[in-house]
Design a protein around this motif. Structure first.
Motif, mmCIF file in Angstrom:
data_model
loop_
_atom_site.group_PDB
_atom_site.id
_atom_site.type_symbol
_atom_site.label_atom_id
_atom_site.label_comp_id
_atom_site.label_asym_id
_atom_site.label_seq_id
_atom_site.Cartn_x
_atom_site.Cartn_y
_atom_site.Cartn_z
ATOM 1 N N PHE A 125 -4.337 2.912 10.846
ATOM 2 C CA PHE A 125 -4.152 1.874 9.834
ATOM 3 C C PHE A 125 -5.249 1.927 8.777
ATOM 4 N N LEU A 126 -6.490 2.136 9.167
ATOM 5 C CA LEU A 126 -7.581 2.180 8.196
ATOM 6 C C LEU A 126 -7.411 3.363 7.244
ATOM 7 N N GLU A 127 -6.993 4.510 7.775
ATOM 8 C CA GLU A 127 -6.744 5.664 6.907
ATOM 9 C C GLU A 127 -5.590 5.381 5.950
ATOM 10 N N TYR A 128 -4.559 4.733 6.454
ATOM 11 C CA TYR A 128 -3.427 4.367 5.605
ATOM 12 C C TYR A 128 -3.858 3.413 4.499
ATOM 13 N N GLN A 129 -4.630 2.396 4.835
ATOM 14 C CA GLN A 129 -5.049 1.413 3.844
ATOM 15 C C GLN A 129 -5.924 2.053 2.772
ATOM 16 N N TRP A 130 -6.878 2.880 3.194
ATOM 17 C CA TRP A 130 -7.775 3.495 2.214
ATOM 18 C C TRP A 130 -7.008 4.445 1.291
ATOM 19 N N PHE A 131 -6.111 5.239 1.841
ATOM 20 C CA PHE A 131 -5.392 6.234 1.033
ATOM 21 C C PHE A 131 -4.490 5.557 0.008
ATOM 22 N N VAL A 132 -3.724 4.565 0.419
ATOM 23 C CA VAL A 132 -2.812 3.901 -0.513
ATOM 24 C C VAL A 132 -3.598 3.141 -1.581
ATOM 25 N N ASP A 133 -4.665 2.466 -1.193
ATOM 26 C CA ASP A 133 -5.476 1.754 -2.182
ATOM 27 C C ASP A 133 -6.123 2.724 -3.162
ATOM 28 N N PHE A 134 -6.588 3.858 -2.671
ATOM 29 C CA PHE A 134 -7.173 4.849 -3.577
ATOM 30 C C PHE A 134 -6.135 5.358 -4.568
ATOM 31 N N ALA A 189 -1.994 -9.704 9.421
ATOM 32 C CA ALA A 189 -3.176 -8.849 9.268
ATOM 33 C C ALA A 189 -3.874 -8.621 10.600
ATOM 34 N N VAL A 190 -3.825 -9.613 11.483
ATOM 35 C CA VAL A 190 -4.432 -9.441 12.807
ATOM 36 C C VAL A 190 -3.646 -8.425 13.622
ATOM 37 N N ASP A 191 -2.315 -8.476 13.528
ATOM 38 C CA ASP A 191 -1.494 -7.499 14.252
ATOM 39 C C ASP A 191 -1.759 -6.071 13.790
ATOM 40 N N ALA A 192 -2.109 -5.917 12.494
ATOM 41 C CA ALA A 192 -2.296 -4.574 11.948
ATOM 42 C C ALA A 192 -3.536 -3.878 12.492
ATOM 43 N N LEU A 193 -4.445 -4.618 13.114
ATOM 44 C CA LEU A 193 -5.679 -4.017 13.609
ATOM 45 C C LEU A 193 -5.430 -3.017 14.735
ATOM 46 N N VAL A 194 -4.325 -3.167 15.456
ATOM 47 C CA VAL A 194 -4.040 -2.260 16.578
ATOM 48 C C VAL A 194 -3.200 -1.058 16.153
ATOM 49 N N LEU A 195 -2.823 -0.971 14.889
ATOM 50 C CA LEU A 195 -1.952 0.107 14.443
ATOM 51 C C LEU A 195 -2.709 1.430 14.392
ATOM 52 N N TYR A 203 3.023 2.734 15.641
ATOM 53 C CA TYR A 203 3.080 3.889 14.751
ATOM 54 C C TYR A 203 3.707 3.558 13.395
ATOM 55 N N VAL A 204 3.825 2.278 13.063
ATOM 56 C CA VAL A 204 4.439 1.935 11.778
ATOM 57 C C VAL A 204 3.544 2.358 10.618
ATOM 58 N N SER A 205 2.223 2.374 10.793
ATOM 59 C CA SER A 205 1.345 2.833 9.713
ATOM 60 C C SER A 205 1.485 4.345 9.513
ATOM 61 N N VAL A 206 1.731 5.101 10.594
ATOM 62 C CA VAL A 206 1.971 6.537 10.459
ATOM 63 C C VAL A 206 3.270 6.785 9.689
ATOM 64 N N VAL A 207 4.294 6.011 10.001
ATOM 65 C CA VAL A 207 5.560 6.133 9.273
ATOM 66 C C VAL A 207 5.375 5.738 7.812
#
Length: 483
Positions: free
Chosen positions: A100-109, A91-97, A370-374
């Motif tokens: 990532f925040l847009e990805y997390q919000w969209f998938v959770d929604f 989870a700490v590594d994901a902060l630099v993606l 760019y893994v969150s973009v993928v």
């Protein structure tokens, strides 16, 4: 509360849970940070210099004391014996993606939207509320809008690229899909059975009853032409947005097959998920889908395997199942993308000359960032297809086949009941009556037949765009990129 009842409570509860539970429990974060995905760490300057047989680079302070002020980029031979270390994504590594925040919000929604829809389906099955609005439809509509917004955000990132090649690819495919959408709309219903023409005919008939007394019936052909032009423009925009997700899907599919060379079951799942959009496209081609099942040839006779309603139900469940199949192999595709770092290093070793150390580090780090973009490019089309299918079922008055559903009121009766005068009352009751009258008139105009054709076409179109772009991606990565 009086208008929506229990559904508004569940909707507010879902929104509150999504906001408060996101830092503690998130499916989007779990997909990336559950420890099953491994990223490649970039080598340090010392490691690269040791592999190249060079001295450890001096610090800037030491170079200044020795009178050396020139900043020469540190470089190493391309054919060094470099092996990358891996580490699980946390989870700490994901902060630099990136995103990532847009990805997390969209998938959770999307997850909460699906949960609310499932609840409303069960609620309508058990209680059958005739005068309540289906709030699950609103959540699904919002998910579709947010899906398009996410696609536009990613495409805008490509447009801002300095190279400009991505911009040309998007514009080329946008023009191609514009032509393809116009061709799809002129094909007869005997071949592509969207039901869009009968739906537009019902809307025109209902509008004519309203506009003719006002002398505005001449606007009906203009409105129909405007709707079709807007639909073509939307299809072109969606095609451009789905271009790079399709190209990326082809690349990760090929890499995932290489990684699963000794796992036949995973290969079968990967092939099935890749061919899922093809099956969705085929299910709306009437001669080889509905006509074949409803009039299956058996010798000199024809046998009806299933009814029209059963075929519609089977088609809905098939699309949902294919979406779940693609979700199952998400980790394989994401790990295949992260493996691009190792493949790039292997390709670098085959080249001659020297390469700056900073370029090696940037390339490996960029792939991970760019893994969150993928992830958005992979999950976005799945979420869009799934929620278009849910809207097709509910607004098109289809059935899941799990429970008997009462036939809906005819549009004329609904509009007449909504337009009927009501006795005067308090201000709150007057507002409520006005809202019910407006929704009744709109429900009489935009009939289930119209929504059935619209969302059937959108579901088919998203799948068709994925088929075209992914097949072009296969050709590109196997032949053009290799050469």
């Amino acid at each position: 509360m009086a208008v929506m009842g229990v559904q508004v409570v569940v909707s507010l509860l879902a929104a509150s849970l999504m906001q408060n539970m996101a830092p503690h429990c998130s499916l989007a974060r779990w997909l990336l940070c559950n420890g099953s995905l491994h990223r490649y760490k970039h080598p340090s300057d010392e490691e690269l210099c040791a592999l190249a047989g060079k001295q450890r680079p001096k610090a800037k302070r030491d170079r200044r004391m020795n009178g050396v002020m020139e900043e020469k980029p540190l470089s190493v031979p391309r054919d060094i014996d470099l092996h990358l270390d891996t580490t699980p994504i946390t989870a700490v590594d994901a902060l630099v993606l990136r995103y990532f925040l847009e990805y997390q919000w969209f998938v959770d929604f999307a997850v909460y939207s699906t949960a609310v829809y499932i609840f409303t389906e069960g609620y309508y099955c058990l209680v059958d509320p005739q005068r309540e609005m289906n709030i699950g439809v609103l959540w699904c509509l919002l998910t579709v809008v947010f899906s398009i917004k996410v696609f536009f955000m990613v495409m805008r990132h490509y447009f801002r690229s300095e190279e400009g090649g991505e911009r040309s690819v998007c514009l080329t495919f946008a023009f191609f899909f514009l032509l393809l959408a116009m061709v799809a709309l002129v094909i007869r219903e005997d071949y592509l059975e969207f039901g869009l023409e009968p739906g537009l005919a019902s809307v025109s008939s209902n509008l004519e009853n309203i506009l003719k007394p006002q002398g505005w019936e001449w606007t009906l052909p203009i409105a129909k032409l405007t709707f079709k032009l807007g639909l073509v423009a939307l299809c072109s925009f969606l095609g451009a947005c789905l271009t790079f997700p399709g190209l990326r899907l082809a690349q990760t599919h090929l890499d995932a097959l290489r990684m699963a060379a000794d796992k036949p079951l995973i290969q079968v799942l990967l092939h099935g998920s890749f061919l899922a959009p093809v099956l969705v496209v085929v299910m709306w081609i009437k001669p080889i889908s509905r006509d074949f099942l409803l009039h299956a040839p058996m010798g000199k006779q024809t046998v009806q395997i299933m009814s029209d309603s059963a075929y519609n139900t089977t088609r809905l469940w098939t699309i949902v199942g294919l979406c779940l199949l693609r979700l199952v192999v998400t980790r394989c595709h994401l790990q295949a993308y992260l493996g691009l770092a190792e493949r790039w290093v292997e390709q670098m070793k085959k080249e001659a000359g020297r390469i700056p150390v900073l370029e090696i580090q940037r390339k490996i780090t960029r792939i991970y960032c760019y893994v969150s973009v993928v992830s958005l490019q992979y999950l976005g089309p799945i979420i869009l297809t799934l929620h278009c299918t849910l809207l097709l079922k509910t607004l098109g008055h289809h059935s899941w086949g799990l429970y008997p559903e009462p036939p809906p009121l005819p549009p004329a009766a609904t509009a007449a009941a909504a337009a009927a005068p009501r006795p005067g009352g308090e201000d709150g009751e007057d507002v409520r009556a006005a809202v019910e009258q407006i929704t009744g008139v709109l429900g009489g105009i935009f009939t289930p037949l119209f929504f059935r054709g619209l969302f059937a076409f959108l579901t088919w179109w998203v799948a068709a765009c994925q088929v075209v772009t992914s097949l072009f991606g296969l050709y590109f990565h196997q032949y053009l990129a290799a050469s």
